[in-house]
Design a protein around this motif. Sequence first.
Motif, PDB file in Angstrom:
ATOM      1  N   MET B 209       0.826  -1.201   0.000  1.00 35.14           N
ATOM      2  CA  MET B 209       0.000   0.000   0.000  1.00 35.14           C
ATOM      3  C   MET B 209       0.862   1.253   0.000  1.00 35.14           C
ATOM      4  N   PHE B 210       2.013   1.203   0.664  1.00 39.35           N
ATOM      5  CA  PHE B 210       2.934   2.342   0.646  1.00 39.35           C
ATOM      6  C   PHE B 210       3.373   2.624  -0.774  1.00 39.35           C
ATOM      7  N   SER B 211       3.738   1.554  -1.472  1.00 38.31           N
ATOM      8  CA  SER B 211       4.159   1.724  -2.859  1.00 38.31           C
ATOM      9  C   SER B 211       3.025   2.329  -3.677  1.00 38.31           C
ATOM     10  N   LEU B 212       1.822   1.852  -3.407  1.00 46.29           N
ATOM     11  CA  LEU B 212       0.648   2.303  -4.166  1.00 46.29           C
ATOM     12  C   LEU B 212       0.262   3.732  -3.820  1.00 46.29           C
ATOM     13  N   GLU B 213       0.236   4.033  -2.520  1.00 44.63           N
ATOM     14  CA  GLU B 213      -0.290   5.337  -2.101  1.00 44.63           C
ATOM     15  C   GLU B 213       0.766   6.436  -2.181  1.00 44.63           C
ATOM     16  N   GLU B 214       1.983   6.124  -1.773  1.00 46.35           N
ATOM     17  CA  GLU B 214       2.953   7.194  -1.635  1.00 46.35           C
ATOM     18  C   GLU B 214       3.989   7.198  -2.760  1.00 46.35           C
ATOM     19  N   ALA B 215       4.594   6.037  -2.999  1.00 43.34           N
ATOM     20  CA  ALA B 215       5.789   6.046  -3.840  1.00 43.34           C
ATOM     21  C   ALA B 215       5.457   6.046  -5.330  1.00 43.34           C
ATOM     22  N   SER B 216       4.561   5.159  -5.748  1.00 44.18           N
ATOM     23  CA  SER B 216       4.412   4.934  -7.182  1.00 44.18           C
ATOM     24  C   SER B 216       3.477   5.939  -7.824  1.00 44.18           C
TER      25      SER B 216
END
Lengths: 657, 657
Positions: B209-216
């Motif tokens: 979810m971090f990758s989805l929400e923040e990083a990517s």
Amino acid sequence: KFFFDSGSAWFCVFAVGIWTGVTSAVVDIGEGWMSDLKFGLCQRNFWLNREHCCWAIPSHNCTDWQTWPQIFGADHSMVGHFAVDFGFYVTFAVSMAVFAAVLVVFIAPYAAGSGIAEIKCILSGFVIRRYLGVRTYAVKMFGIILSSASGLSLGKEGPAVHLASCIGNITSRWFPKYANNEAKKREILSASTAAALSVAFGAPIGGVMFSLEEASYYFTFKTLWRSFFCALIAGLAVRGVNPWGNSLPTLYHVEHTIRWVVPELIPFVVIGILAGLLGSAFIKLNMALCAWRKSSSISKHPIAEVAFITFVTTILAYSNPFTKMSSSLLIRQMFNNCGKDSTPEFCYGYPLESGNVFYYILGALVLKFIFTTVTAGIKVPAGLFVPNIAVGALLGRLVALSTQWLVNNVISVDSYKGYCKMGENCVTPGLYAIVGAAAVLSGVMRMTVTLVIIMFELTGSIEFVVPTMIGIMFAKWVGDATHPVGIYEAQIDLCGYPFLDNRDDETVEASVGDLLAVKPNRELIVLEQAAISVGRLVTLLRDTSFCVFPVVTSQEEMIVVGFIDRVHLERQLAAQVVPDQNATVVFGSNAISAGPGCLHWEKLVDMAPICVNVHMKIEIVVEMFRKLGLRQVLVTNNGHLLGVITKKDLLKFVRHN
Amino acid sequence: KFFFDSGSAWFCVFAVGIWTGVTSAVVDIGEGWMSDLKFGLCQRNFWLNREHCCWAIPSHNCTDWQTWPQIFGADHSMVGHFAVDFGFYVTFAVSMAVFAAVLVVFIAPYAAGSGIAEIKCILSGFVIRRYLGVRTYAVKMFGIILSSASGLSLGKEGPAVHLASCIGNITSRWFPKYANNEAKKREILSASTAAALSVAFGAPIGGVMFSLEEASYYFTFKTLWRSFFCALIAGLAVRGVNPWGNSLPTLYHVEHTIRWVVPELIPFVVIGILAGLLGSAFIKLNMALCAWRKSSSISKHPIAEVAFITFVTTILAYSNPFTKMSSSLLIRQMFNNCGKDSTPEFCYGYPLESGNVFYYILGALVLKFIFTTVTAGIKVPAGLFVPNIAVGALLGRLVALSTQWLVNNVISVDSYKGYCKMGENCVTPGLYAIVGAAAVLSGVMRMTVTLVIIMFELTGSIEFVVPTMIGIMFAKWVGDATHPVGIYEAQIDLCGYPFLDNRDDETVEASVGDLLAVKPNRELIVLEQAAISVGRLVTLLRDTSFCVFPVVTSQEEMIVVGFIDRVHLERQLAAQVVPDQNATVVFGSNAISAGPGCLHWEKLVDMAPICVNVHMKIEIVVEMFRKLGLRQVLVTNNGHLLGVITKKDLLKFVRHN
């Protein structure tokens, strides 16, 4: 302004959450009562189901609840008991299913099926009028209570998603921010979808992931957060209304003591492969059946079909102890382990005493699979989640039994010594059932992360994530290899909705020019910006069926000015008392030849059309359609208009290449 | 072909997962050893840290581990003990930090900071050469071991994301599918990011979810599933390498017995509001500090700065019992409850005996906040997660203490009777600390769902989801109201990277024409398709700095043919021995005036440029840039070229409106 805007968004999802929760609770309570009605009635208060009728009374002492044989005094003769019991059971089941079908056929045809395929299309930008209206909502709610109580092989989770989308649509009409903006409305629908599945499985994160992975086409970060909020509110609402509710989280709750060892990954892979094959077989059979149903005369007698299928399902389900019980109970028992609290009939060792449990489970698997395949597509509200979970759980138990047999009889226990002690069961069949359920769902729907998360939320232990992932991964790989798309995409294909799948990369090696060259309807009808008469326009609208007309400077130059919607033209022509059929209509604001007496309809023209170059790769055009939600693009070369590509043209081209 | 393609994708994420897991384990082990080195050394095997040196030996019996005063025989005099202990402590801390800074400054400047802001830019399509190279990887790995062991107020989770991105980048070079396709490579980077955070927090879903929400920036469904797989593999790898690892999941583990009651939602809202303010204050102060640092002469002495800050941090941290201990230990104790196993110093009631714990916690909060603000931006690898979790946990404990005091002294316990019994603690301070940690992270980074999921995965109980969500929601609202963007976006702004935020809707009421009208560099340089000489081209390239040049039919007609990259032109000019400076270059394949002796450079031209109409709304153009990953568009009207809009032009325009 900012606070009102932001506030109305939150208030809207709050309302949707509450309403979705309440609907879900009502459906649960209604189905519980109706389902028990097949067996008997509460004498004290007829509106109570068996559980609440006998609340706080030990079941053998509960005289308030009477079965039909008791009520009709047929309890003493065995034949009479069976006749009344079975007669009432079958009669109620068939009547409920028929009533649901009548509601659907005569009041709201859109309430049939699960609705998830259509909601996918709606969320991708396609408009189906009345699909999310009040009437559909009401019929679907009563219909799903009736059809799921009837004992047909169907679930109420898919319809819950449709119900929640109706709620989202109806609620968003109250907020000016959403009422007139389809794109914004879809954000609310995405949140509703998340809330519905969250409530159905008691898995808030799983619900949001479902909306993200399966249902929604566009999913912004704002939507993510609001969906989560909506899912949480719905969960709180359902607990408020129906605190005793036998909700699924309890149903599927598994003890934390289940462990697995590395060699068990082999049976998990086997489950995955079988589940993938089963999923593809389900899709292929169901699609063939639906196509045949459409073409045959059965389609004219949908209610008779429902009655017949319910009758046969009810009779056949009696023949097997595992299909006789309700799907929820079956799943609960399959997910249980073979320990002190479990029902011994499902466990290894039991067959030694009374017949072979393996064949019973196999029989139940075959029956459930056939029931589910036949039921999906008839004219009652019907979801696919629970039946497929049941099929998967049976498959998992079957593999567990086989593994246990292999360990006990073929592989010497000595070589397996590190993992389990002699005399103990080496295999935890409940875990196999969980893996099987997730894998079959993945084989049928081709979802991945959502299923892992739902299973994680249901079992609450990170320990199960690896087996579940293995099962799902192999199910998806094998499934994709044997049937390219999931059941919802297959349904979309069957119905011919214009849906551009956003999950796979299109690798079409072609340019826009290649598409234009093979386009069936190649004639390019354009409007000149200042050289068309009202009469000619009327003829044009009558003779053609295009949805949009490009506006160009002139037929010779063919330089794009903009495009105009058929709807806008028709509305303008209807609204205006046209003085003269020969009056010239002017579309371009920079048209030079606008003489006196012209009709200035520049406002109808979209002056900023999206144009693509004829050399552009189809892949990029597909990306533009998907990500920008386009319905058509104009094709130009060196500024000159060459043609129009609609979503349907593109879909057809991509599919044939 | 299909299997090879698909297989190489899975193999690539598998390799990334393993490598990320191993890196994380190495960093953990290295930091543990270095951290203990400040206090003493294992006499048996110097490479063991205190825990492993005294493995299976009760700590008071463990003679293998000797502190520096013991080693130097200064253990008997109190002053000597303190001098040696403190001297070694400060010396080691400063040397480690300085060594990290030296590595960063002289070998790989890109290894400084957390790197998340830059990775966001890279994932949005911006290219920063060498940012994800082998050298940066090596320096960052050693640097983060040194800097986090030095006791500075920084975390190793952010750098772990950077490390994993390096791994993803390096690994993808081995696969032809990814090596030459930047867009595909970004998919691997997204998966790496997910794996890094999953391992750091032991939360596989939270990492994804971090990758989805923040990083990517772009996140396709394929990526979702592969990220999950990568995260899982990394988790298994880290367990394989470092099974004793004091990983965060254990660190943050909370008993399942914590309960909360509805009136406690008020303190949770208070925590949220305070956290939002704290977050905005952190961003504003840190940005001001970074800007000042850049402009002042400090920027010329980064190593001295690191040494100074480490020295001051070390000295000041000694003044407060809560800052003296490591951040991990502090967080673990803050998250604990006041029960039988807890350390009493943090609990209500303790102040009655020995000074006021409230002021100690307040002091620790202020110190931690200042340390973190000052540390973020110095030239060592440094993450923001753990320090902000510590600040948040302290804030939560502070509110818990205040609430307990209010309940005991102001609100009569009678009116609170339904919720807690007299004499018992009504407040579970561990829960407040968890909510505080999530809220402060949300205030600083403006993440939402990711934080809820990470907290859910860490605590394993759905019970905490509601308080955490309340805290996060208010922190985000208050934060957004007081400072519009999160720390990473603020860093991106500060560095001037061309990053078009995809989280908020731009509501700019303007058209492309309005942008062109105010564009600073309005001169439009075009290449005519068949009327430019080689000499003129060379002059043009020398005199201008545009990255692309539109190709038109002629200066008079200005009809777009395509566009050409500066890089391609320069390369072509360099490669070719030009026979004649006056030779005409032909760019358009349909150019009529192509005489003999012309240079045919049609292949350099991108014939399918993305064009927008001058009337198009800026909002739609922003969507196109975001979703299609464009760098520039050509602006046309009626087929005629009017100008070029680059991402930077658009960013500037959107920001000023």
